[in-house]
Write a protein that holds these residues in place. Structure first.
Motif, PDB file in Angstrom:
ATOM      1  N   ARG A  39       0.835  -1.203   0.000  1.00  0.00           N
ATOM      2  CA  ARG A  39       0.000   0.000   0.000  1.00  0.00           C
ATOM      3  C   ARG A  39       0.870   1.254   0.000  1.00  0.00           C
ATOM      4  NH1 ARG A  39      -2.744   0.268   4.964  1.00  0.00           N
ATOM      5  NH2 ARG A  39      -2.986  -1.951   4.675  1.00  0.00           N
ATOM      6  N   GLU A  40       1.926   1.266   0.815  1.00  0.00           N
ATOM      7  CA  GLU A  40       2.814   2.425   0.864  1.00  0.00           C
ATOM      8  C   GLU A  40       3.521   2.619  -0.472  1.00  0.00           C
ATOM      9  OE1 GLU A  40       5.397   1.716   4.148  1.00  0.00           O
ATOM     10  OE2 GLU A  40       3.941   2.403   5.631  1.00  0.00           O
ATOM     11  N   SER A  41       3.883   1.528  -1.107  1.00  0.00           N
ATOM     12  CA  SER A  41       4.540   1.598  -2.406  1.00  0.00           C
ATOM     13  C   SER A  41       3.603   2.215  -3.445  1.00  0.00           C
ATOM     14  CB  SER A  41       4.977   0.204  -2.820  1.00  0.00           C
ATOM     15  OG  SER A  41       5.092   0.094  -4.197  1.00  0.00           O
ATOM     16  N   LYS A  42       2.344   1.801  -3.434  1.00  0.00           N
ATOM     17  CA  LYS A  42       1.364   2.373  -4.375  1.00  0.00           C
ATOM     18  C   LYS A  42       1.145   3.853  -4.089  1.00  0.00           C
ATOM     19  CE  LYS A  42      -1.116  -1.914  -5.214  1.00  0.00           C
ATOM     20  NZ  LYS A  42      -2.349  -2.671  -5.010  1.00  0.00           N
ATOM     21  N   GLU A  43       1.065   4.228  -2.802  1.00  0.00           N
ATOM     22  CA  GLU A  43       0.875   5.633  -2.442  1.00  0.00           C
ATOM     23  C   GLU A  43       2.049   6.475  -2.908  1.00  0.00           C
ATOM     24  OE1 GLU A  43       0.293   5.688   1.747  1.00  0.00           O
ATOM     25  OE2 GLU A  43      -1.729   4.867   1.653  1.00  0.00           O
ATOM     26  N   GLU A  44       3.271   5.968  -2.742  1.00  0.00           N
ATOM     27  CA  GLU A  44       4.450   6.712  -3.183  1.00  0.00           C
ATOM     28  C   GLU A  44       4.456   6.887  -4.690  1.00  0.00           C
ATOM     29  OE1 GLU A  44       7.729   4.541  -1.640  1.00  0.00           O
ATOM     30  OE2 GLU A  44       7.412   5.251   0.413  1.00  0.00           O
ATOM     31  N   THR A  45       4.027   5.861  -5.421  1.00  0.00           N
ATOM     32  CA  THR A  45       3.973   5.956  -6.874  1.00  0.00           C
ATOM     33  C   THR A  45       2.953   7.006  -7.307  1.00  0.00           C
ATOM     34  OG1 THR A  45       4.546   3.620  -7.036  1.00  0.00           O
ATOM     35  CG2 THR A  45       3.573   4.638  -8.989  1.00  0.00           C
ATOM     36  N   ILE A  46       1.792   7.002  -6.672  1.00  0.00           N
ATOM     37  CA  ILE A  46       0.754   7.981  -7.009  1.00  0.00           C
ATOM     38  C   ILE A  46       1.229   9.393  -6.688  1.00  0.00           C
ATOM     39  CG2 ILE A  46      -1.555   8.797  -6.365  1.00  0.00           C
ATOM     40  CD1 ILE A  46      -2.308   5.812  -5.997  1.00  0.00           C
TER      41      ILE A  46
END
Length: 71
Positions: A39-46
């Protein structure tokens, strides 16, 4: 009592062994930690994409304002 504790420990965590050149590393991840990391990885990408889009839009505004004020 000790058998119950061992069973809970065994089912609660998944052990993964990864072979690295010259080293053997034991990494322990629970399913919750993996989910949080994903989830944190997806948030950082966004957030990175929003930053790039925002920068491009700011540059376009600066160009249009420059062209408008010089005409």
């Amino acid at each position: 009592m000790s058998m119950l504790f061992l069973i809970l420990c065994k089912t609660g965590l998944r052990h993964k062994l990864r072979m690295l050149p010259g080293k053997m590393v034991n990494t322990v991840y629970s399913d919750e930690e993996k989910g949080i990391q994903d989830r944190e990885s997806k948030e950082e990408t966004i957030l990175a994409m929003l930053g790039i889009i925002g920068t491009i839009l700011n540059l376009l505004v600066i160009i249009f304002v420059y062209i408008y004020t010089t005409l």
